[in-house]
Design a protein around this motif. Structure first.
Motif, mmCIF file in Angstrom:
data_model
loop_
_atom_site.group_PDB
_atom_site.id
_atom_site.type_symbol
_atom_site.label_atom_id
_atom_site.label_comp_id
_atom_site.label_asym_id
_atom_site.label_seq_id
_atom_site.Cartn_x
_atom_site.Cartn_y
_atom_site.Cartn_z
ATOM 1 N N MET A 74 6.520 -6.581 -12.134
ATOM 2 C CA MET A 74 7.414 -5.563 -12.692
ATOM 3 C C MET A 74 7.058 -4.150 -12.223
ATOM 4 O O MET A 74 7.927 -3.285 -12.085
ATOM 5 N N ASP A 75 5.785 -3.899 -11.949
ATOM 6 C CA ASP A 75 5.346 -2.560 -11.530
ATOM 7 C C ASP A 75 6.069 -2.060 -10.276
ATOM 8 O O ASP A 75 6.130 -0.850 -10.032
ATOM 9 N N LEU A 76 6.596 -2.980 -9.487
ATOM 10 C CA LEU A 76 7.294 -2.572 -8.260
ATOM 11 C C LEU A 76 8.498 -1.685 -8.563
ATOM 12 O O LEU A 76 8.954 -0.932 -7.699
ATOM 13 N N CYS A 77 9.019 -1.772 -9.794
ATOM 14 C CA CYS A 77 10.122 -0.873 -10.199
ATOM 15 C C CYS A 77 9.710 0.581 -10.007
ATOM 16 O O CYS A 77 10.503 1.421 -9.565
ATOM 17 N N ALA A 78 8.473 0.881 -10.359
ATOM 18 C CA ALA A 78 7.984 2.261 -10.275
ATOM 19 C C ALA A 78 7.825 2.705 -8.824
ATOM 20 O O ALA A 78 7.900 3.901 -8.521
ATOM 21 N N ALA A 79 7.611 1.744 -7.912
ATOM 22 C CA ALA A 79 7.419 2.101 -6.502
ATOM 23 C C ALA A 79 8.656 2.790 -5.944
ATOM 24 O O ALA A 79 8.551 3.717 -5.132
ATOM 25 N N ASN A 87 7.590 10.325 4.698
ATOM 26 C CA ASN A 87 7.933 9.091 5.430
ATOM 27 C C ASN A 87 8.082 7.903 4.470
ATOM 28 O O ASN A 87 7.544 6.834 4.702
ATOM 29 N N HIS A 88 8.827 8.147 3.410
ATOM 30 C CA HIS A 88 8.885 7.151 2.328
ATOM 31 C C HIS A 88 9.543 5.838 2.735
ATOM 32 O O HIS A 88 9.384 4.840 2.051
ATOM 33 N N LEU A 89 10.265 5.809 3.850
ATOM 34 C CA LEU A 89 10.903 4.561 4.281
ATOM 35 C C LEU A 89 9.962 3.681 5.113
ATOM 36 O O LEU A 89 10.311 2.561 5.461
ATOM 37 N N LEU A 90 8.775 4.207 5.428
ATOM 38 C CA LEU A 90 7.867 3.471 6.325
ATOM 39 C C LEU A 90 6.652 2.890 5.605
ATOM 40 O O LEU A 90 5.732 2.380 6.252
ATOM 41 N N TYR A 140 2.368 -3.153 -4.893
ATOM 42 C CA TYR A 140 2.669 -1.834 -5.478
ATOM 43 C C TYR A 140 1.653 -0.754 -5.094
ATOM 44 O O TYR A 140 2.000 0.275 -4.521
ATOM 45 N N ARG A 141 0.391 -0.984 -5.406
ATOM 46 C CA ARG A 141 -0.649 0.028 -5.131
ATOM 47 C C ARG A 141 -0.821 0.265 -3.623
ATOM 48 O O ARG A 141 -1.052 1.391 -3.175
ATOM 49 N N VAL A 142 -0.717 -0.820 -2.852
ATOM 50 C CA VAL A 142 -0.884 -0.699 -1.390
ATOM 51 C C VAL A 142 0.206 0.209 -0.812
ATOM 52 O O VAL A 142 -0.048 1.035 0.071
ATOM 53 N N LEU A 143 1.428 0.053 -1.317
ATOM 54 C CA LEU A 143 2.535 0.879 -0.818
ATOM 55 C C LEU A 143 2.323 2.352 -1.130
ATOM 56 O O LEU A 143 2.848 3.226 -0.431
ATOM 57 N N LEU A 144 1.529 2.623 -2.153
ATOM 58 C CA LEU A 144 1.218 4.014 -2.492
ATOM 59 C C LEU A 144 -0.063 4.496 -1.802
ATOM 60 O O LEU A 144 -0.576 5.565 -2.091
ATOM 61 N N GLY A 145 -0.600 3.645 -0.904
ATOM 62 C CA GLY A 145 -1.747 4.065 -0.102
ATOM 63 C C GLY A 145 -3.100 3.625 -0.614
ATOM 64 O O GLY A 145 -4.133 4.073 -0.114
ATOM 65 N N GLU A 146 -3.117 2.711 -1.595
ATOM 66 C CA GLU A 146 -4.402 2.248 -2.149
ATOM 67 C C GLU A 146 -4.639 0.785 -1.792
ATOM 68 O O GLU A 146 -3.868 -0.078 -2.196
ATOM 69 N N GLU A 187 8.271 6.402 -7.057
ATOM 70 C CA GLU A 187 7.104 7.094 -6.509
ATOM 71 C C GLU A 187 7.178 7.256 -4.992
ATOM 72 O O GLU A 187 6.760 8.269 -4.449
ATOM 73 N N LEU A 188 7.709 6.235 -4.312
ATOM 74 C CA LEU A 188 7.825 6.332 -2.853
ATOM 75 C C LEU A 188 8.798 7.432 -2.450
ATOM 76 O O LEU A 188 8.620 8.080 -1.426
ATOM 77 N N ALA A 189 9.839 7.624 -3.263
ATOM 78 C CA ALA A 189 10.849 8.634 -2.941
ATOM 79 C C ALA A 189 10.236 10.029 -2.827
ATOM 80 O O ALA A 189 10.763 10.892 -2.122
#
Length: 258
Positions: A89-94, A103-106, A61-67, A97-99
């Motif tokens: 469960m936190d991945l639901c929020a990704a 470049n949210h698909l990458l 989750y956090r890595v996908l948001l750049g952390e 947030e990614l949207a």
């Protein structure tokens, strides 16, 4: 040979997607391949399916948001050559947030790059959420191909046509120009019913060689294994489900050319 990334996906739930991701990963590892199972599903059933607890903060989750780095999220399992990036469960929020990001698909592609460069794995299997949301589309954008589990029922083909349409859109948009279906595996097969045999025949007629020869039977042992935190080959090695996933793994190795 470069690491191959395969997304195990079907937007319909209850078709044996996670069962296939977990058991195929274990069987490929048993064949000597170094496997990373990437649990991208907020339900995190692949995580518990290999005996790990669902722990807050353990996922991508956090890595996908750049952390942070995805390699730091890799956890060993009790099964040789099989590692996992757990889900939670936190991945639901990704998805939300990614949207909002550029470049949210990458995001998954970017996060996986150092994992590929590390040379630690032969195959990364991504267990996708049962939807065509942002996380699943990210997995598609990062993958060399899709492995689609299809339940032996009448609505099976509807799922394939929708997924094929999405693949075409991702290709046309230049997000992943070479993306294609790596293979289709028929699950919950009951040889005693006319329906199962008819559906398999219909899918083979439509998709030809994309469909694996191996069909996965509907068995109690396959349904029980996750509650013990074990893939089927470690829960009941001599069951029909175990034999089926071992054969599927051999077919996958042949298609990968490894």
């Amino acid at each position: 040979m470069p690491t191959k990334i395969i997304a195990v996906a079907n937007q319909k739930g209850g078709v044996g997607k996670t069962t296939t991701a977990v058991n195929l990963a274990a069987c490929l590892a048993a064949l000597g391949r170094r496997i990373l199972l990437f649990d991208l599903d907020p339900q995190a059933n692949a995580t518990s399916g290999v005996g790990l607890e669902k722990v807050e903060g353990a996922s991508a989750y956090r890595v996908l948001l750049g952390e942070g780095a995805l390699l730091d999220k890799v956890k060993p399992t009790d099964f040789e050559r099989l590692a996992i990036i757990p889900g939670e469960m936190d991945l639901c929020a990704a998805d939300l947030e990614l949207a909002r990001s550029e470049n949210h698909l990458l995001a998954v592609s970017r996060a996986l790059q150092p994992v590929l460069e590390s040379g630690r794995f032969d195959v990364v299997l991504i267990d996708c959420p049962p939807s065509l949301g942002i996380l699943t589309l990210n997995a598609f954008a990062a993958s060399d191909g899709l492995l689609v589990p299809l339940q032996c029922e009448y609505y099976a083909l509807e799922g394939v046509s929708m997924m094929t349409r999405v693949l075409g859109q991702l290709r046309d948009a230049g997000v992943n120009p070479n993306l294609d279906i790596f293979g289709v595996v028929m699950t919950m097969f009951d040889s005693r019913t006319k329906l199962s045999n008819e559906v398999v025949g219909e899918v083979r007629n439509l998709l030809g060689e994309k469909v694996f020869e191996t069909t996965i039977p509907r068995t109690t042992k396959l349904a029980e294994a996750p509650s013990f935190g074990k893939p089927i080959i470690y829960y009941d090695k001599y069951s029909a489900g175990s034999a089926a996933y071992e054969l599927l793994a051999q077919e996958v190795v042949k298609r990968l050319g490894t």
